[in-house]
Design an enzyme around this catalytic site. Structure first.
Site, PDB file in Angstrom:
ATOM      1  N   GLY A 118       0.831  -1.208   0.000  1.00  0.00           N
ATOM      2  CA  GLY A 118       0.000   0.000   0.000  1.00  0.00           C
ATOM      3  C   GLY A 118       0.861   1.251   0.000  1.00  0.00           C
ATOM      4  CB  THR A 119       3.866   2.132   2.016  1.00  0.00           C
ATOM      5  OG1 THR A 119       3.160   2.002   3.244  1.00  0.00           O
ATOM      6  CG2 THR A 119       4.857   3.270   2.122  1.00  0.00           C
ATOM      7  CB  THR A 139       5.595  -6.278   3.794  1.00  0.00           C
ATOM      8  OG1 THR A 139       4.553  -7.185   4.164  1.00  0.00           O
ATOM      9  CG2 THR A 139       6.076  -6.674   2.413  1.00  0.00           C
ATOM     10  CG  ASP A 141       1.859  -9.533   4.286  1.00  0.00           C
ATOM     11  OD1 ASP A 141       1.982 -10.198   5.330  1.00  0.00           O
ATOM     12  OD2 ASP A 141       0.972  -8.670   4.126  1.00  0.00           O
ATOM     13  CG  MET A 183      -0.369 -11.650  10.356  1.00  0.00           C
ATOM     14  SD  MET A 183       0.428 -10.113  10.829  1.00  0.00           S
ATOM     15  CE  MET A 183      -0.774  -9.478  12.007  1.00  0.00           C
ATOM     16  CD  GLN A 288       2.216 -14.598  12.165  1.00  0.00           C
ATOM     17  OE1 GLN A 288       2.378 -15.246  11.157  1.00  0.00           O
ATOM     18  NE2 GLN A 288       1.028 -14.139  12.525  1.00  0.00           N
ATOM     19  NE  ARG A 289       2.908  -5.766  11.759  1.00  0.00           N
ATOM     20  CZ  ARG A 289       1.725  -5.155  11.613  1.00  0.00           C
ATOM     21  NH1 ARG A 289       0.869  -5.637  10.733  1.00  0.00           N
ATOM     22  NH2 ARG A 289       1.414  -4.104  12.294  1.00  0.00           N
TER      23      ARG A 289
HETATM   24  O1  F6P Z   1       0.754  -6.118   5.710  1.00  0.00           O
HETATM   25  C1  F6P Z   1       1.324  -6.635   6.847  1.00  0.00           C
HETATM   26  C2  F6P Z   1       0.268  -7.247   7.740  1.00  0.00           C
HETATM   27  O2  F6P Z   1       0.899  -7.747   8.892  1.00  0.00           O
HETATM   28  C3  F6P Z   1      -0.591  -8.319   7.098  1.00  0.00           C
HETATM   29  O3  F6P Z   1       0.029  -9.600   7.085  1.00  0.00           O
HETATM   30  C4  F6P Z   1      -1.810  -8.290   7.975  1.00  0.00           C
HETATM   31  O4  F6P Z   1      -2.935  -8.766   7.300  1.00  0.00           O
HETATM   32  C5  F6P Z   1      -1.953  -6.811   8.303  1.00  0.00           C
HETATM   33  O5  F6P Z   1      -0.664  -6.261   8.147  1.00  0.00           O
HETATM   34  C6  F6P Z   1      -2.481  -6.517   9.665  1.00  0.00           C
HETATM   35  O6  F6P Z   1      -2.679  -5.144   9.749  1.00  0.00           O
HETATM   36  P1  F6P Z   1      -2.811  -4.304  11.096  1.00  0.00           P
HETATM   37  O7  F6P Z   1      -1.447  -4.153  11.669  1.00  0.00           O
HETATM   38  O8  F6P Z   1      -3.361  -3.010  10.657  1.00  0.00           O
HETATM   39  O9  F6P Z   1      -3.697  -5.088  12.004  1.00  0.00           O
END
Ligand code: F6P
Length: 362
Positions: A118-119, A139, A141, A183, A288-289
């Site tokens: 998106g960015t 990302t 993803d 995710m 996961q992030r």
């Molecule tokens: O785009 C990265 C991501 O972690 C996706 O895997 C996930 O669907 C989304 O962001 C979750 O978004 P948010 O942080 O806005 O809940």
């Protein structure tokens, strides 16, 4: 006297591991390459800082000690993006003029924007509005077009793999089926890699619509031949062969009317009925992030960051840094922003999964 280069830094969209390593890479390389003739402005909370002129002047020391830190020292946010047209506020008004205003008032030569799909698309709009932009692909993803991989992805694969490794022991003790939701709304890279890396029995990804009867058949067979438990790695965007036929509006209604909060709860309930086996769900979600970037991502983000500095020094704007076959390159931002890198259904990794007996849901 040498001219001072003025650069704005933006981390935008969902965070991921390696953002600080990339910020550090850009900053240190700019100070070193330009002999300190550089001024760097870090925008707070992604595009919000650019819109509201909320930023900090970053000194050399701000780029030290952050290599291993998770998240982003600048903060991040998501903005409303109107596909191919605009970035708008809650009232639907374009915020691009405000961003351009900040850019001009700070007399910037370039904005370095670090973000996901998106960015990249929004950054292309900033470029169209007259700003010089260089972007970095980040990302978990791994779905950004034009780069073989993104920073954040490998760290998330490590975490997701670890989650499934740990679930194996409890699944085995209880003889249960576990559905682990990973995710990835649109692309299955994370789920496929973590699924193969952890020895999942079934992998469900958005690119291959699933048929639960086929999945249940496989699970029943597994049990019959002595494996008392099974692990299903399921992407959050996995979709059934029936639901894939629905249009966007019908899918939205289907989700709203479902009594299950996410797809994995639906899958677990159905599989429990079809197999008669005790079934549980685990959703590691934003875990996961989180946390520090793995060494691979630290190195990749540093390489990307220094490559962005190179582009700025050479005044090559409107480009996204990428990695292709191990080499750091840059590609036109317009190309990167024009599509999404889905997992091709004939990707060799999918064949690898099938070769070791993993059911892909079809
Ligand atoms: O785009 C990265 C991501 O972690 C996706 O895997 C996930 O669907 C989304 O962001 C979750 O978004 P948010 O942080 O806005 O809940």
């Amino acid at each position: 006297m040498k001219r001072t280069t003025r650069v704005g830094l933006v981390t935008s969209g969902g965070d991921c591991q390696g953002l600080n390593a990339a910020i550090r890479g850009v900053g240190k390389a700019l100070f070193n390459r330009l002999d300190n003739n550089v001024e760097i402005y870090g925008m707070f909370d992604g595009y919000r800082g650019l819109i509201e002129r909320d930023y900090k002047f970053m000194e050399r020391k701000d780029f030290s000690g952050i290599l291993t830190e998770g998240g982003t020292i600048l903060g991040t946010s998501r903005q409303r993006y109107v596909p191919g047209k605009d970035i708008v506020d809650d009232d639907g008004n374009s915020v691009i003029p405000k961003m351009l205003n900040t850019y001009n008032r700070l007399n910037l030569d370039c904005l370095v924007v670090m973000g996901g799909n998106g960015t990249q698309k929004s950054a292309k709009l900033l470029m169209d509005a007259g700003m010089n932009v260089v972007t970095l692909p980040k990302t978990i993803d791994n779905d950004i077009w034009g780069t073989d991989t993104t920073f954040g992805f490998q760290s998330a694969v490590n975490i997701a793999t670890n989650v499934i490794d740990y679930l194996h022991t409890t699944a085995c003790s209880h003889g249960r089926i576990f559905v682990v939701e990973l995710m990835g709304r649109d692309a299955g890279w994370l789920t496929l890699n973590a699924g193969i890396g952890s020895g999942a029995d079934v992998i469900l990804i958005p690119e291959i619509p699933y048929n639960l009867e086929k999945v249940a058949e496989m699970l029943i067979k597994r049990r019959k031949y002595g494996s008392g438990f099974s692990i299903i790695a399921c992407a959050e965007g996995a979709v059934s062969v029936d639901d894939v036929k629905l249009d966007e509006e019908e899918s939205r209604r289907r989700r709203e009317n479902s009594k299950h909060s996410t797809v994995s709860y639906y899958i677990a309930a159905e599989l429990e009925k079809l197999t008669g086996q005790d079934t549980r769900v685990t959703v590691p979600g934003h875990y996961q992030r989180g946390g520090p970037p793995c060494p691979f991502d630290r190195v990749l983000a540093t390489r990307f960051g220094t490559a962005a500095a190179d582009l700025i020094v050479n005044q090559q704007y409107g480009r996204m840094v990428a990695i292709q076959q191990g080499e750091i390159v840059s590609i036109p931002l317009a190309d990167a922003a024009s599509r999404t890198k889905f997992l091709p259904v004939d990707h060799p990794m999918i064949q690898v999964a099938r070769d070791v007996g993993i059911c892909m849901g079809d």
